[in-house]
Design a protein around this motif. Structure first.
Motif, PDB file in Angstrom:
ATOM      1  N   MET A   1     -46.900  23.319  -2.430  1.00  0.00           N
ATOM      2  CA  MET A   1     -45.872  22.417  -1.987  1.00  0.00           C
ATOM      3  C   MET A   1     -45.992  22.821  -0.974  1.00  0.00           C
ATOM      4  SD  MET A   1     -42.039  22.935  -4.045  1.00  0.00           S
ATOM      5  CE  MET A   1     -42.901  22.687  -6.028  1.00  0.00           C
ATOM      6  N   LEU A   2     -44.954  22.008  -0.363  1.00  0.00           N
ATOM      7  CA  LEU A   2     -44.831  22.191   1.223  1.00  0.00           C
ATOM      8  C   LEU A   2     -43.089  21.898   1.064  1.00  0.00           C
ATOM      9  CD1 LEU A   2     -44.988  21.987   4.272  1.00  0.00           C
ATOM     10  CD2 LEU A   2     -45.181  19.649   4.430  1.00  0.00           C
ATOM     11  N   ILE A   3     -42.372  23.063   1.641  1.00  0.00           N
ATOM     12  CA  ILE A   3     -40.712  22.913   1.149  1.00  0.00           C
ATOM     13  C   ILE A   3     -40.392  22.876   2.760  1.00  0.00           C
ATOM     14  CG2 ILE A   3     -38.677  24.413   1.128  1.00  0.00           C
ATOM     15  CD1 ILE A   3     -41.250  25.778  -0.877  1.00  0.00           C
ATOM     16  N   ALA A   4     -40.157  22.286   3.454  1.00  0.00           N
ATOM     17  CA  ALA A   4     -39.386  22.196   5.056  1.00  0.00           C
ATOM     18  C   ALA A   4     -37.805  22.477   5.172  1.00  0.00           C
ATOM     19  CB  ALA A   4     -39.302  20.381   5.084  1.00  0.00           C
ATOM     20  N   MET A   5     -37.329  23.060   5.654  1.00  0.00           N
ATOM     21  CA  MET A   5     -36.003  23.535   5.585  1.00  0.00           C
ATOM     22  C   MET A   5     -35.700  22.919   6.816  1.00  0.00           C
ATOM     23  SD  MET A   5     -35.850  26.437   3.517  1.00  0.00           S
ATOM     24  CE  MET A   5     -34.094  26.908   3.951  1.00  0.00           C
ATOM     25  N   ALA A   6     -34.311  22.564   6.567  1.00  0.00           N
ATOM     26  CA  ALA A   6     -33.835  21.910   7.732  1.00  0.00           C
ATOM     27  C   ALA A   6     -31.999  22.207   7.653  1.00  0.00           C
ATOM     28  CB  ALA A   6     -33.405  20.119   7.055  1.00  0.00           C
ATOM     29  N   GLY A   7     -31.290  21.516   8.474  1.00  0.00           N
ATOM     30  CA  GLY A   7     -30.297  22.428   8.584  1.00  0.00           C
ATOM     31  C   GLY A   7     -29.737  22.525  10.325  1.00  0.00           C
ATOM     32  N   LEU A   8     -28.349  22.332  10.761  1.00  0.00           N
ATOM     33  CA  LEU A   8     -28.081  23.629  11.957  1.00  0.00           C
ATOM     34  C   LEU A   8     -28.900  24.830  12.210  1.00  0.00           C
ATOM     35  CD1 LEU A   8     -24.402  21.320  12.382  1.00  0.00           C
ATOM     36  CD2 LEU A   8     -26.700  20.707  13.100  1.00  0.00           C
ATOM     37  N   PRO A   9     -29.105  24.680  13.232  1.00  0.00           N
ATOM     38  CA  PRO A   9     -28.483  25.866  14.324  1.00  0.00           C
ATOM     39  C   PRO A   9     -27.754  26.743  13.998  1.00  0.00           C
ATOM     40  CG  PRO A   9     -29.409  24.844  15.831  1.00  0.00           C
ATOM     41  CD  PRO A   9     -29.161  23.986  14.674  1.00  0.00           C
ATOM     42  N   GLY A  10     -27.435  28.410  12.929  1.00  0.00           N
ATOM     43  CA  GLY A  10     -27.065  29.528  12.507  1.00  0.00           C
ATOM     44  C   GLY A  10     -26.248  29.353  10.934  1.00  0.00           C
ATOM     45  N   ALA A  11     -26.910  27.923  10.097  1.00  0.00           N
ATOM     46  CA  ALA A  11     -26.354  27.858   9.026  1.00  0.00           C
ATOM     47  C   ALA A  11     -27.681  28.782   8.575  1.00  0.00           C
ATOM     48  CB  ALA A  11     -27.096  26.261   8.720  1.00  0.00           C
ATOM     49  N   GLY A  12     -28.157  29.168   8.813  1.00  0.00           N
ATOM     50  CA  GLY A  12     -28.609  30.122   7.190  1.00  0.00           C
ATOM     51  C   GLY A  12     -29.809  29.569   7.232  1.00  0.00           C
ATOM     52  N   LYS A  13     -30.953  28.905   7.788  1.00  0.00           N
ATOM     53  CA  LYS A  13     -32.402  28.320   6.809  1.00  0.00           C
ATOM     54  C   LYS A  13     -32.652  29.198   7.069  1.00  0.00           C
ATOM     55  CE  LYS A  13     -32.569  25.554  10.783  1.00  0.00           C
ATOM     56  NZ  LYS A  13     -31.567  25.754  11.392  1.00  0.00           N
ATOM     57  N   SER A  14     -32.577  30.108   8.946  1.00  0.00           N
ATOM     58  CA  SER A  14     -34.397  31.629   8.750  1.00  0.00           C
ATOM     59  C   SER A  14     -34.235  32.477   7.857  1.00  0.00           C
ATOM     60  CB  SER A  14     -34.619  32.254   9.913  1.00  0.00           C
ATOM     61  OG  SER A  14     -34.881  31.157  10.902  1.00  0.00           O
ATOM     62  N   ASN A  77     -35.527  20.432  11.751  1.00  0.00           N
ATOM     63  CA  ASN A  77     -35.512  18.992  11.168  1.00  0.00           C
ATOM     64  C   ASN A  77     -34.356  18.210  10.901  1.00  0.00           C
ATOM     65  OD1 ASN A  77     -38.843  19.642  10.736  1.00  0.00           O
ATOM     66  ND2 ASN A  77     -37.829  21.272   9.039  1.00  0.00           N
ATOM     67  N   ALA A  78     -33.571  18.189  12.370  1.00  0.00           N
ATOM     68  CA  ALA A  78     -32.744  17.178  12.209  1.00  0.00           C
ATOM     69  C   ALA A  78     -32.472  15.922  12.962  1.00  0.00           C
ATOM     70  CB  ALA A  78     -31.958  17.892  12.916  1.00  0.00           C
ATOM     71  N   ALA A  79     -33.919  15.418  13.579  1.00  0.00           N
ATOM     72  CA  ALA A  79     -34.656  13.904  13.746  1.00  0.00           C
ATOM     73  C   ALA A  79     -35.400  14.114  12.794  1.00  0.00           C
ATOM     74  CB  ALA A  79     -35.687  13.842  15.449  1.00  0.00           C
ATOM     75  N   PRO A  80     -34.827  12.402  12.364  1.00  0.00           N
ATOM     76  CA  PRO A  80     -36.166  11.558  11.276  1.00  0.00           C
ATOM     77  C   PRO A  80     -37.266  11.577  12.422  1.00  0.00           C
ATOM     78  CG  PRO A  80     -33.987  10.378  12.534  1.00  0.00           C
ATOM     79  CD  PRO A  80     -34.456  11.466  12.982  1.00  0.00           C
ATOM     80  N   GLU A  81     -37.771  11.884  13.079  1.00  0.00           N
ATOM     81  CA  GLU A  81     -39.370  12.116  13.341  1.00  0.00           C
ATOM     82  C   GLU A  81     -39.562  13.077  13.076  1.00  0.00           C
ATOM     83  OE1 GLU A  81     -37.216   9.008  16.570  1.00  0.00           O
ATOM     84  OE2 GLU A  81     -36.895  11.207  15.596  1.00  0.00           O
ATOM     85  N   ALA A  82     -39.119  14.243  12.704  1.00  0.00           N
ATOM     86  CA  ALA A  82     -39.092  15.581  12.218  1.00  0.00           C
ATOM     87  C   ALA A  82     -39.945  15.330  11.022  1.00  0.00           C
ATOM     88  CB  ALA A  82     -38.420  16.610  13.675  1.00  0.00           C
ATOM     89  N   ARG A  83     -38.689  14.978  10.468  1.00  0.00           N
ATOM     90  CA  ARG A  83     -39.247  14.795   8.900  1.00  0.00           C
ATOM     91  C   ARG A  83     -40.059  14.319   8.274  1.00  0.00           C
ATOM     92  NH1 ARG A  83     -33.070  14.601  10.066  1.00  0.00           N
ATOM     93  NH2 ARG A  83     -32.586  12.354   9.318  1.00  0.00           N
ATOM     94  N   ALA A  84     -40.333  13.322   9.329  1.00  0.00           N
ATOM     95  CA  ALA A  84     -42.023  12.217   9.369  1.00  0.00           C
ATOM     96  C   ALA A  84     -43.026  12.995   9.275  1.00  0.00           C
ATOM     97  CB  ALA A  84     -41.395  11.084   9.726  1.00  0.00           C
ATOM     98  N   GLN A  85     -42.952  13.580  10.420  1.00  0.00           N
ATOM     99  CA  GLN A  85     -44.191  15.086   9.871  1.00  0.00           C
ATOM    100  C   GLN A  85     -44.224  15.926   9.571  1.00  0.00           C
ATOM    101  OE1 GLN A  85     -43.639  17.805  13.473  1.00  0.00           O
ATOM    102  NE2 GLN A  85     -45.296  18.318  12.467  1.00  0.00           N
ATOM    103  N   TRP A  86     -43.149  15.646   8.698  1.00  0.00           N
ATOM    104  CA  TRP A  86     -43.811  16.938   7.200  1.00  0.00           C
ATOM    105  C   TRP A  86     -43.964  15.682   5.762  1.00  0.00           C
ATOM    106  CZ3 TRP A  86     -44.857  20.760   9.680  1.00  0.00           C
ATOM    107  CH2 TRP A  86     -43.709  21.209  10.431  1.00  0.00           C
ATOM    108  N   GLU A 137     -24.955  14.809  14.477  1.00  0.00           N
ATOM    109  CA  GLU A 137     -24.748  13.852  13.398  1.00  0.00           C
ATOM    110  C   GLU A 137     -26.457  12.579  13.381  1.00  0.00           C
ATOM    111  OE1 GLU A 137     -24.437  11.000  17.355  1.00  0.00           O
ATOM    112  OE2 GLU A 137     -22.209  12.402  17.565  1.00  0.00           O
ATOM    113  N   GLN A 138     -27.577  13.493  12.962  1.00  0.00           N
ATOM    114  CA  GLN A 138     -28.743  13.165  12.885  1.00  0.00           C
ATOM    115  C   GLN A 138     -28.395  13.373  11.219  1.00  0.00           C
ATOM    116  OE1 GLN A 138     -31.270  14.932  15.852  1.00  0.00           O
ATOM    117  NE2 GLN A 138     -32.212  13.255  16.950  1.00  0.00           N
ATOM    118  N   LEU A 139     -28.070  14.985  11.179  1.00  0.00           N
ATOM    119  CA  LEU A 139     -28.261  15.371   9.562  1.00  0.00           C
ATOM    120  C   LEU A 139     -27.386  14.343   8.736  1.00  0.00           C
ATOM    121  CD1 LEU A 139     -28.411  18.991  10.667  1.00  0.00           C
ATOM    122  CD2 LEU A 139     -30.201  17.592   9.027  1.00  0.00           C
ATOM    123  N   ALA A 140     -26.338  13.908   9.050  1.00  0.00           N
ATOM    124  CA  ALA A 140     -25.082  13.332   8.698  1.00  0.00           C
ATOM    125  C   ALA A 140     -25.648  11.959   8.305  1.00  0.00           C
ATOM    126  CB  ALA A 140     -23.888  13.517   9.430  1.00  0.00           C
TER     127      ALA A 140
END
Length: 170
Positions: A1-14, A77-86, A137-140
């Motif tokens: 499985m590929l799990i791709a985290m996403a979210g704003l910096p500082g949100a707690g992804k890492s 992974n805010a940009a649609p292009e970044a998510r498209a990579q995964w 805005e991209q994530l919204a």
């Protein structure tokens, strides 16, 4: 499985990604240290180091997926292009993909996390709270399927719920 985290910096992804990796033994591939290494190697910040870091992490993720391992990718992974990579990587490797968006519903806590954050990433600057508008805005605008976790709660409880959701076990 590929799990791709996403979210704003500082949100707690890492924090969530690292706790998930410790709990499961799954490798966590983080984009920020790769970008910092590129800068440390002399690649200048006027070059697309962010894109290069995403591509390098993608290549490593592909190698691990082809070995049959579950992989956690830690990136904004805010940009649609970044998510498209995964999405493309999951298709190429015939691997299930799960996006996990980490949010922090407590705006003051989120801002404080970002303000207080001091990672040892060399020349990679920490983002400022006032620089997050485009990513916000991209994530919204993201309407694709994903699990959404609120990091204002206890991390271990979030990881317990995430492992249960991803594996069907506790």
């Amino acid at each position: 499985m590929l799990i791709a985290m996403a979210g704003l910096p500082g949100a707690g992804k890492s924090t969530v990604a690292d706790a998930l990796g410790r709990r499961t033994g799954w490798p966590v591939l983080s984009v920020d240290p790769v970008e910092a290494a590129l800068l440390g190697a002399g690649v200048t910040s006027d070059q697309p180091t962010g894109l290069a870091a995403y591509l390098a992490v993608g290549a490593l993720a592909e190698h691990l997926l082809r070995l049959g391992q579950t992989v956690v990718v830690d990136a904004v992974n805010a940009a649609p292009e970044a998510r498209a990579q995964w999405e493309d990587l999951a298709r190429r490797t015939r691997t299930p993909l799960c996006f996990v968006e980490v949010v922090c519903s407590d705006v003051d806590l989120h801002r404080q996390r970002l303000t207080d954050r001091r990672r040892d990433l060399g020349d990679l600057p920490e983002p400022r709270w006032d620089s997050l508008d485009q990513r916000r805005e991209q994530l919204a605008g993201w309407s694709g399927p994903r699990l959404v976790l609120d990091s204002a709660g206890a991390v271990e409880e979030l990881v317990d719920a995430l492992v249960t959701e991803l594996t069907g076990t506790g």
